[in-house]
Scaffold this active site. Structure first.
Site, PDB file in Angstrom:
ATOM      1  N   LYS A  28       0.804  -1.215   0.000  1.00 40.96           N
ATOM      2  CA  LYS A  28       0.000   0.000   0.000  1.00 40.96           C
ATOM      3  C   LYS A  28       0.842   1.271   0.000  1.00 40.96           C
ATOM      4  O   LYS A  28       0.342   2.365  -0.244  1.00 40.96           O
ATOM      5  CB  LYS A  28      -0.942   0.022   1.203  1.00 40.96           C
TER       6      LYS A  28
ATOM      7  N   ILE B 250      17.506   2.191  17.689  1.00 38.88           N
ATOM      8  CA  ILE B 250      16.906   3.320  16.983  1.00 38.88           C
ATOM      9  C   ILE B 250      17.095   4.602  17.778  1.00 38.88           C
ATOM     10  O   ILE B 250      17.530   5.631  17.243  1.00 38.88           O
ATOM     11  CB  ILE B 250      15.411   3.063  16.713  1.00 38.88           C
ATOM     12  N   GLY B 251      16.784   4.561  19.079  1.00 37.14           N
ATOM     13  CA  GLY B 251      16.947   5.747  19.908  1.00 37.14           C
ATOM     14  C   GLY B 251      18.388   6.207  19.977  1.00 37.14           C
ATOM     15  O   GLY B 251      18.677   7.411  19.924  1.00 37.14           O
ATOM     16  N   ALA B 252      19.314   5.245  20.095  1.00 33.89           N
ATOM     17  CA  ALA B 252      20.733   5.586  20.177  1.00 33.89           C
ATOM     18  C   ALA B 252      21.231   6.198  18.869  1.00 33.89           C
ATOM     19  O   ALA B 252      21.948   7.207  18.868  1.00 33.89           O
ATOM     20  CB  ALA B 252      21.547   4.345  20.529  1.00 33.89           C
TER      21      ALA B 252
ATOM     22  N   GLY C 180      10.554  -0.036  20.535  1.00 35.86           N
ATOM     23  CA  GLY C 180      10.348  -1.296  19.829  1.00 35.86           C
ATOM     24  C   GLY C 180       9.333  -1.165  18.713  1.00 35.86           C
ATOM     25  O   GLY C 180       8.811  -0.068  18.440  1.00 35.86           O
TER      26      GLY C 180
ATOM     27  N   SER D 129       6.566  -4.263  10.209  1.00 35.69           N
ATOM     28  CA  SER D 129       6.179  -3.810  11.543  1.00 35.69           C
ATOM     29  C   SER D 129       6.061  -2.294  11.579  1.00 35.69           C
ATOM     30  O   SER D 129       6.418  -1.610  10.619  1.00 35.69           O
ATOM     31  CB  SER D 129       7.225  -4.268  12.569  1.00 35.69           C
TER      32      SER D 129
ATOM     33  N   HIS E 106      47.628  -4.899   4.247  1.00 36.25           N
ATOM     34  CA  HIS E 106      48.099  -3.919   5.225  1.00 36.25           C
ATOM     35  C   HIS E 106      48.324  -2.571   4.545  1.00 36.25           C
ATOM     36  O   HIS E 106      48.838  -2.533   3.422  1.00 36.25           O
ATOM     37  CB  HIS E 106      49.416  -4.395   5.846  1.00 36.25           C
TER      38      HIS E 106
ATOM     39  N   GLY F  85      10.106  -0.951  -1.378  1.00 34.05           N
ATOM     40  CA  GLY F  85      11.235  -0.883  -0.457  1.00 34.05           C
ATOM     41  C   GLY F  85      10.824  -0.886   0.996  1.00 34.05           C
ATOM     42  O   GLY F  85      11.652  -1.077   1.883  1.00 34.05           O
TER      43      GLY F  85
END
Length: 471
Positions: free
Chosen positions: A40, A187-189, A273, A149, A447, A44
């Site tokens: 809807k 997410i908050g961080a 969450g 979600s 290296h 993506g």
């Protein structure tokens, strides 16, 4: 399109065009199936449009701004560094547009039919797909549910006005002077630290005793230290209780060890969450799809639900809510539908947080292994002993490698430091292939690179490190 009750036949119906759904649709089409994908919103899903990609674009911009302000460490003086946040948002939007257009091109190139609308199941093998213009009915041989979600909304903190979910936070048109974040998870961080680097005064209220509670404390300690350097105040063991907003600010009441406190800021960001999109008018009960008590779809080792014609993947099934997990499960489901013996195996699925420094983990921690009765040995190699990290002026961090003590098989790793998100892939591959410590330590790493840290960490666990003193 046929409108009315006549059913169209389709091999595989995919519900949701996020990183799980569109990948599943493409793999199903590659395996010879006639595929219809329905969403809807934009192609993506949340990841490309309102999550992973836009947040990383803004985080990258914040890194650039901070680097310009502190270039004096390299002998470079930059004066009057400024942010035009409207242009920053334009950059973010251009990245999102390129990615979503790319998904559209991939679906078209694989001959996947796309329908912009919603799905409502009629019975175990039929569904109505509809929008404001049409409502065709499809009879499917198989279906893959990938509905994703949405942010959890707490009753005391309803989204709207100055109370934001991550979606609204990514759409801010100006840099706020102050922000309170409820929830110090990834997410908050990430978003809190991003805005802090742009100059916002950020306060994080976290119920646990540390930010990023899913990671080892020796990792989160470095992240918290970095956050505090940019002025972020972290309040742990705290309980957010209520909020009152005006047209100019929002005041949050919370408590710490029973003591009531309050703080006022321009905005409140709630990141506690995400909730699976299995409710509403989807009609899973009519399709014979069973849910658990958390609203997650019950699936078997191939993603098959209680209705053998319907599979489910991503955030709506048990496990971590990760885009790459959804993509992986989508390929497994499509292959299972095609009769292939593919099964889900999560033993080498990385978790990544794009804080500064970045955190990543894969496989088992020492604690996990010991709880499973596995004898382990482990070792850390510090970024400060790596030439590339030092030359980038990013010496903070370490890689901790965990191996089975009986056979030296690599079973896990935790990394905190610059490019941890990329470095974890080598260890994920090692676990997937059943590699030993010696396989990593004997692999010649270029290296000077950050990749050498994996080789050095393996040597530490083996007890023969070159670039640190073994104690």
């Amino acid at each position: 399109m046929v409108v009315g009750d006549a059913s169209l036949d389709i091999d595989t119906l995919v519900v949701g065009a996020g990183p799980g759904g569109y990948v599943a649709a493409i793999r199903a089409a590659q395996l010879g199936q006639k595929v219809l994908i329905v969403d809807k919103s934009e192609l993506g899903g949340v990841c490309l449009n309102r999550g992973c990609i836009p947040s990383k674009a803004l985080i990258s911009a914040a890194h650039q701004y901070e680097s310009a302000k502190h270039a004096d460490a390299f002998g470079i003086s930059v004066e009057n560094v400024k942010v035009d946040f409207s242009k920053t948002q334009e950059f973010k939007n251009s990245v999102v547009k390129k990615m979503t257009q790319g998904v559209g091109g991939l679906l078209k190139g694989n001959k996947v039919e796309v329908f912009n609308g919603e799905v409502m199941f009629i019975n175990e093998n039929e569904a109505r797909v509809f929008n404001e213009y049409e409502a065709p009915r499809y009879r499917f041989k198989h279906c893959i549910l990938a509905t994703g979600s949405r942010p959890i909304e707490l009753k005391p903190f309803p989204f709207g006005g100055r109370i934001l979910s991550s979606t609204e936070a990514l759409e801010l048109q100006e840099i706020p002077e102050s922000l309170v974040v409820i929830g110090g998870g990834y997410i908050g961080a990430e978003l809190g630290q991003m805005l802090s680097k742009f100059g916002t005064k950020v306060t994080i209220i976290e119920g646990m005793d540390t930010v990023l509670p899913g990671f080892d404390k020796d990792m989160t300690r470095l992240v918290a230290k970095s956050m505090e350097k940019t002025g972020i105040e972290i309040v742990t063991n705290a309980k957010a209780e209520s909020a009152v907003q005006t047209d100019k600010n929002v005041t949050v009441k919370y408590s710490v060890n029973g003591e009531s406190k309050e703080i006022t800021a321009d905005y409140l960001l709630v990141t506690v969450g995400r909730r699976p999109n299995t409710d509403g008018e989807l009609g899973l009960d009519l399709a014979g799809v069973e849910l658990d008590d958390r609203g997650l779809v019950k699936v078997d080792h191939q993603g098959r639900t209680s209705n053998p014609k319907i599979f489910a993947i991503g955030d709506i099934v048990p496990g971590l809510a990760l885009a790459h997990k959804a993509s992986y499960e989508g390929k497994v489901a499509a292959e299972a539908i095609a009769g292939l013996p593919s099964v889900v195996d999560y033993k080498a699925i990385p978790s990544v947080v794009f804080t500064d420094p970045e955190c990543s983990s894969v496989g088992l921690t020492e604690k996990d292994a010991k709880e499973k009765g596995i004898k382990v040995k482990s070792g850390k190699f510090p970024f400060a002993a790596n030439g590339r990290a030092t030359s980038l002026n990013q010496p903070d961090g370490f890689m901790k490698l965990v191996a089975n003590a009986e056979n030296d098989l690599v079973i896990g790793a935790q990394i905190v430091g610059i490019e941890a998100s990329n470095l974890i892939t080598e260890i994920a591959l090692a676990i997937e292939m059943g590699a030993t410590l010696e396989d990593i330590s004997l692999t010649i790493h270029a290296h000077p690179t950050l990749g050498e840290i994996a080789m050095e960490a393996a040597e530490v666990v083996e007890g023969k490190p070159i670039h640190i003193i073994s104690r």
